[in-house]
Design a protein around this motif. Structure first.
Motif, PDB file in Angstrom:
ATOM      1  N   ALA A 149       0.815  -1.208   0.000  1.00 49.99           N
ATOM      2  CA  ALA A 149       0.000   0.000   0.000  1.00 49.99           C
ATOM      3  C   ALA A 149       0.850   1.260   0.000  1.00 49.99           C
ATOM      4  CB  ALA A 149      -0.943  -0.003   1.202  1.00 49.99           C
ATOM      5  N   ASP A 150       1.999   1.221   0.702  1.00 53.88           N
ATOM      6  CA  ASP A 150       2.825   2.431   0.752  1.00 53.88           C
ATOM      7  C   ASP A 150       3.441   2.752  -0.600  1.00 53.88           C
ATOM      8  OD1 ASP A 150       4.693   0.365   0.735  1.00 53.88           O
ATOM      9  OD2 ASP A 150       5.691   0.958   2.591  1.00 53.88           O
ATOM     10  N   HIS A 151       3.755   1.723  -1.391  1.00 55.11           N
ATOM     11  CA  HIS A 151       4.286   1.969  -2.745  1.00 55.11           C
ATOM     12  C   HIS A 151       3.193   2.505  -3.664  1.00 55.11           C
ATOM     13  CE1 HIS A 151       6.603   1.667  -6.369  1.00 55.11           C
ATOM     14  NE2 HIS A 151       5.833   0.715  -6.875  1.00 55.11           N
ATOM     15  N   ALA A 152       1.962   1.972  -3.515  1.00 56.74           N
ATOM     16  CA  ALA A 152       0.858   2.502  -4.312  1.00 56.74           C
ATOM     17  C   ALA A 152       0.659   3.993  -4.033  1.00 56.74           C
ATOM     18  CB  ALA A 152      -0.415   1.725  -4.005  1.00 56.74           C
ATOM     19  N   ALA A 153       0.728   4.363  -2.757  1.00 50.85           N
ATOM     20  CA  ALA A 153       0.594   5.774  -2.397  1.00 50.85           C
ATOM     21  C   ALA A 153       1.757   6.589  -2.932  1.00 50.85           C
ATOM     22  CB  ALA A 153       0.499   5.915  -0.874  1.00 50.85           C
ATOM     23  N   GLU A 154       2.939   5.994  -2.952  1.00 50.15           N
ATOM     24  CA  GLU A 154       4.137   6.686  -3.423  1.00 50.15           C
ATOM     25  C   GLU A 154       4.017   7.107  -4.881  1.00 50.15           C
ATOM     26  OE1 GLU A 154       8.857   5.672  -3.063  1.00 50.15           O
ATOM     27  OE2 GLU A 154       7.580   4.056  -3.817  1.00 50.15           O
ATOM     28  N   ILE A 155       3.353   6.286  -5.695  1.00 48.03           N
ATOM     29  CA  ILE A 155       3.224   6.618  -7.113  1.00 48.03           C
ATOM     30  C   ILE A 155       1.803   7.103  -7.437  1.00 48.03           C
ATOM     31  CG2 ILE A 155       5.063   5.060  -7.815  1.00 48.03           C
ATOM     32  CD1 ILE A 155       2.957   3.077  -8.723  1.00 48.03           C
ATOM     33  N   ALA A 156       1.120   7.589  -6.399  1.00 47.87           N
ATOM     34  CA  ALA A 156      -0.184   8.247  -6.553  1.00 47.87           C
ATOM     35  C   ALA A 156      -1.221   7.316  -7.179  1.00 47.87           C
ATOM     36  CB  ALA A 156      -0.048   9.533  -7.372  1.00 47.87           C
ATOM     37  N   SER A 157      -1.328   6.121  -6.646  1.00 48.65           N
ATOM     38  CA  SER A 157      -2.319   5.172  -7.130  1.00 48.65           C
ATOM     39  C   SER A 157      -3.006   4.515  -5.939  1.00 48.65           C
ATOM     40  CB  SER A 157      -1.658   4.100  -8.004  1.00 48.65           C
ATOM     41  OG  SER A 157      -2.608   3.169  -8.471  1.00 48.65           O
ATOM     42  N   GLN A 158      -4.227   4.069  -6.135  1.00 49.94           N
ATOM     43  CA  GLN A 158      -4.948   3.364  -5.083  1.00 49.94           C
ATOM     44  C   GLN A 158      -4.437   1.927  -4.978  1.00 49.94           C
ATOM     45  OE1 GLN A 158      -9.140   3.710  -6.025  1.00 49.94           O
ATOM     46  NE2 GLN A 158      -9.369   5.332  -4.506  1.00 49.94           N
ATOM     47  N   ALA A 159      -4.412   1.406  -3.771  1.00 46.27           N
ATOM     48  CA  ALA A 159      -4.058   0.009  -3.581  1.00 46.27           C
ATOM     49  C   ALA A 159      -5.150  -0.866  -4.197  1.00 46.27           C
ATOM     50  CB  ALA A 159      -3.907  -0.298  -2.100  1.00 46.27           C
ATOM     51  N   PRO A 160      -4.779  -1.941  -4.892  1.00 49.15           N
ATOM     52  CA  PRO A 160      -5.780  -2.783  -5.562  1.00 49.15           C
ATOM     53  C   PRO A 160      -6.603  -3.602  -4.572  1.00 49.15           C
ATOM     54  CG  PRO A 160      -3.606  -3.753  -5.769  1.00 49.15           C
ATOM     55  CD  PRO A 160      -3.404  -2.405  -5.136  1.00 49.15           C
ATOM     56  N   GLU A 161      -7.821  -3.926  -4.965  1.00 54.19           N
ATOM     57  CA  GLU A 161      -8.689  -4.766  -4.147  1.00 54.19           C
ATOM     58  C   GLU A 161      -8.504  -6.244  -4.451  1.00 54.19           C
ATOM     59  OE1 GLU A 161     -12.684  -3.407  -4.502  1.00 54.19           O
ATOM     60  OE2 GLU A 161     -12.261  -1.429  -3.646  1.00 54.19           O
ATOM     61  N   GLU A 162      -7.903  -6.556  -5.580  1.00 57.59           N
ATOM     62  CA  GLU A 162      -7.504  -7.915  -5.905  1.00 57.59           C
ATOM     63  C   GLU A 162      -6.154  -7.830  -6.606  1.00 57.59           C
ATOM     64  OE1 GLU A 162      -9.344  -9.883  -9.490  1.00 57.59           O
ATOM     65  OE2 GLU A 162     -10.905  -8.418  -9.026  1.00 57.59           O
ATOM     66  N   PRO A 163      -5.408  -8.935  -6.669  1.00 58.56           N
ATOM     67  CA  PRO A 163      -4.054  -8.849  -7.212  1.00 58.56           C
ATOM     68  C   PRO A 163      -4.009  -8.249  -8.611  1.00 58.56           C
ATOM     69  CG  PRO A 163      -4.370 -10.945  -6.114  1.00 58.56           C
ATOM     70  CD  PRO A 163      -5.724 -10.285  -6.145  1.00 58.56           C
ATOM     71  N   MET A 164      -3.083  -7.327  -8.804  1.00 55.48           N
ATOM     72  CA  MET A 164      -2.812  -6.738 -10.110  1.00 55.48           C
ATOM     73  C   MET A 164      -1.631  -7.508 -10.701  1.00 55.48           C
ATOM     74  SD  MET A 164      -1.928  -2.795 -11.071  1.00 55.48           S
ATOM     75  CE  MET A 164      -3.531  -2.238 -10.535  1.00 55.48           C
ATOM     76  N   VAL A 165      -1.897  -8.336 -11.685  1.00 61.71           N
ATOM     77  CA  VAL A 165      -0.935  -9.327 -12.148  1.00 61.71           C
ATOM     78  C   VAL A 165      -0.563  -9.064 -13.603  1.00 61.71           C
ATOM     79  CG1 VAL A 165      -0.464 -11.793 -12.361  1.00 61.71           C
ATOM     80  CG2 VAL A 165      -2.094 -10.979 -10.634  1.00 61.71           C
ATOM     81  N   PHE A 166       0.699  -9.308 -13.928  1.00 59.10           N
ATOM     82  CA  PHE A 166       1.135  -9.271 -15.321  1.00 59.10           C
ATOM     83  C   PHE A 166       2.155 -10.378 -15.541  1.00 59.10           C
ATOM     84  CE2 PHE A 166       3.602  -6.363 -12.776  1.00 59.10           C
ATOM     85  CZ  PHE A 166       4.922  -6.562 -13.159  1.00 59.10           C
ATOM     86  N   LEU A 167       2.339 -10.752 -16.796  1.00 67.50           N
ATOM     87  CA  LEU A 167       3.286 -11.792 -17.171  1.00 67.50           C
ATOM     88  C   LEU A 167       4.582 -11.170 -17.661  1.00 67.50           C
ATOM     89  CD1 LEU A 167       0.941 -14.205 -19.171  1.00 67.50           C
ATOM     90  CD2 LEU A 167       1.810 -14.541 -16.854  1.00 67.50           C
ATOM     91  N   LYS A 168       5.687 -11.892 -17.443  1.00 66.42           N
ATOM     92  CA  LYS A 168       6.981 -11.461 -17.927  1.00 66.42           C
ATOM     93  C   LYS A 168       7.613 -12.595 -18.724  1.00 66.42           C
ATOM     94  CE  LYS A 168       9.714  -9.374 -15.029  1.00 66.42           C
ATOM     95  NZ  LYS A 168       9.846  -8.045 -15.669  1.00 66.42           N
ATOM     96  N   GLY A 169       8.435 -12.241 -19.709  1.00 70.03           N
ATOM     97  CA  GLY A 169       9.159 -13.233 -20.478  1.00 70.03           C
ATOM     98  C   GLY A 169      10.488 -13.581 -19.830  1.00 70.03           C
ATOM     99  N   ALA A 170      11.015 -14.763 -20.167  1.00 67.96           N
ATOM    100  CA  ALA A 170      12.317 -15.186 -19.636  1.00 67.96           C
ATOM    101  C   ALA A 170      13.436 -14.266 -20.098  1.00 67.96           C
ATOM    102  CB  ALA A 170      12.597 -16.628 -20.053  1.00 67.96           C
ATOM    103  N   ASN A 171      13.218 -13.540 -21.192  1.00 69.55           N
ATOM    104  CA  ASN A 171      14.229 -12.589 -21.693  1.00 69.55           C
ATOM    105  C   ASN A 171      14.535 -11.483 -20.702  1.00 69.55           C
ATOM    106  OD1 ASN A 171      11.437 -11.609 -22.438  1.00 69.55           O
ATOM    107  ND2 ASN A 171      12.632  -9.788 -22.961  1.00 69.55           N
ATOM    108  N   THR A 172      13.633 -11.254 -19.762  1.00 68.89           N
ATOM    109  CA  THR A 172      13.819 -10.160 -18.808  1.00 68.89           C
ATOM    110  C   THR A 172      14.838 -10.480 -17.726  1.00 68.89           C
ATOM    111  OG1 THR A 172      12.019 -10.910 -17.360  1.00 68.89           O
ATOM    112  CG2 THR A 172      11.429  -9.433 -19.164  1.00 68.89           C
TER     113      THR A 172
END
Length: 248
Positions: A54-77
């Protein structure tokens, strides 16, 4: 036990931590600067959490999510300990993200929260860099931020789950050029480790080696070429990375 994947003498091999040094399978003990560090696991699926503190969400001026905010990453990363991460020439704000990474140990489907730890092989440190001026669309973070080559250092060690008494009470620290810029604890996660195992396994089968990156606390600052960034998690180790320019 702390294990690693390294390149040494022209081949990839497994190594172990031995009193601050790197021990090979033949018993030789080396300084960590004598080997090339690789990501400690070769992942299948890489699942990553955005705004899980929650503190990071506030740091970048965004609301904390009510359910997980998920994304996929490739092995290249993924890139290993003591490697280099390029900063795009047009970046105006590129910051590190010190994160606890979960490594799945066995096939997991419809896992109950109470049984979640039984499906974890171990943990490692991840540093999931973000370039904030690349935000696009109606969701965050987006593909161009989080799927860049070498943008996610990980390691140095894969630490056995049995060696971490409470993964939900580990101190996270980031140092930039020796100065502490980020401090937090995994106990501050919005969605904790057991919840995430239950959540993901309810609709997808998790495979051995899959990674879950669990987000970062507040304290992210802009980094520039030449900066040395050390992301450290209690009991897991200190992950070194250096920012470079894409310019020749």
């Amino acid at each position: 036990m702390k294990r690693a994947r390294i390149a040494f003498e022209g081949r990839v091999q497994q190594a172990w931590e031995d009193n601050g040094r790197v021990r090979l399978s033949d018993g030789r003990r080396l300084e960590e600067t004598e080997v090339v560090w690789l990501p400690p696991v070769m992942p299948g699926t890489i699942l990553a959490l955005g705004l899980n503190y929650a503190d990071h969400a506030a740091e970048i001026a965004s609301q904390a999510p009510e359910e997980p905010m998920v994304f996929l990453k490739g092995a290249n990363t993924l890139v290993g300990h003591r490697a280099f991460t390029p900063r795009p020439d047009d970046a105006t704000n590129m910051h590190y993200e010190c994160e606890l990474a979960i490594v799945i140990g066995k096939l997991a489907r419809n896992v109950a929260r109470a049984d979640a730890y039984d499906y974890i092989a171990g943990y490692t440190v991840a540093n999931d860099y973000a370039v904030r001026n690349y935000l696009e669309g109606i969701y965050r973070p987006n593909f161009r931020i989080k799927s860049r080559d070498n943008c996610t250092p990980i390691g140095p060690w894969l630490v056995d789950a049995a060696d971490i008494a409470d993964p939900m009470n580990l101190r996270l620290t980031t140092r930039v050029n020796g100065e502490i810029t980020q401090e937090g604890s995994t106990r501050e996660m919005i969605f904790d480790v057991p919840f995430l195992i239950e959540y993901f396994s309810a609709f997808m089968t998790l495979q051995p080696g899959d990674l879950i990156l669990t987000g970062t606390p507040k304290g992210t600052v802009n980094v520039m070429p030449g900066d040395e960034v050390i992301t450290e998690i209690e009991g897991l180790g200190a992950l070194h990375n250096t920012i470079i320019s894409r310019k020749p």
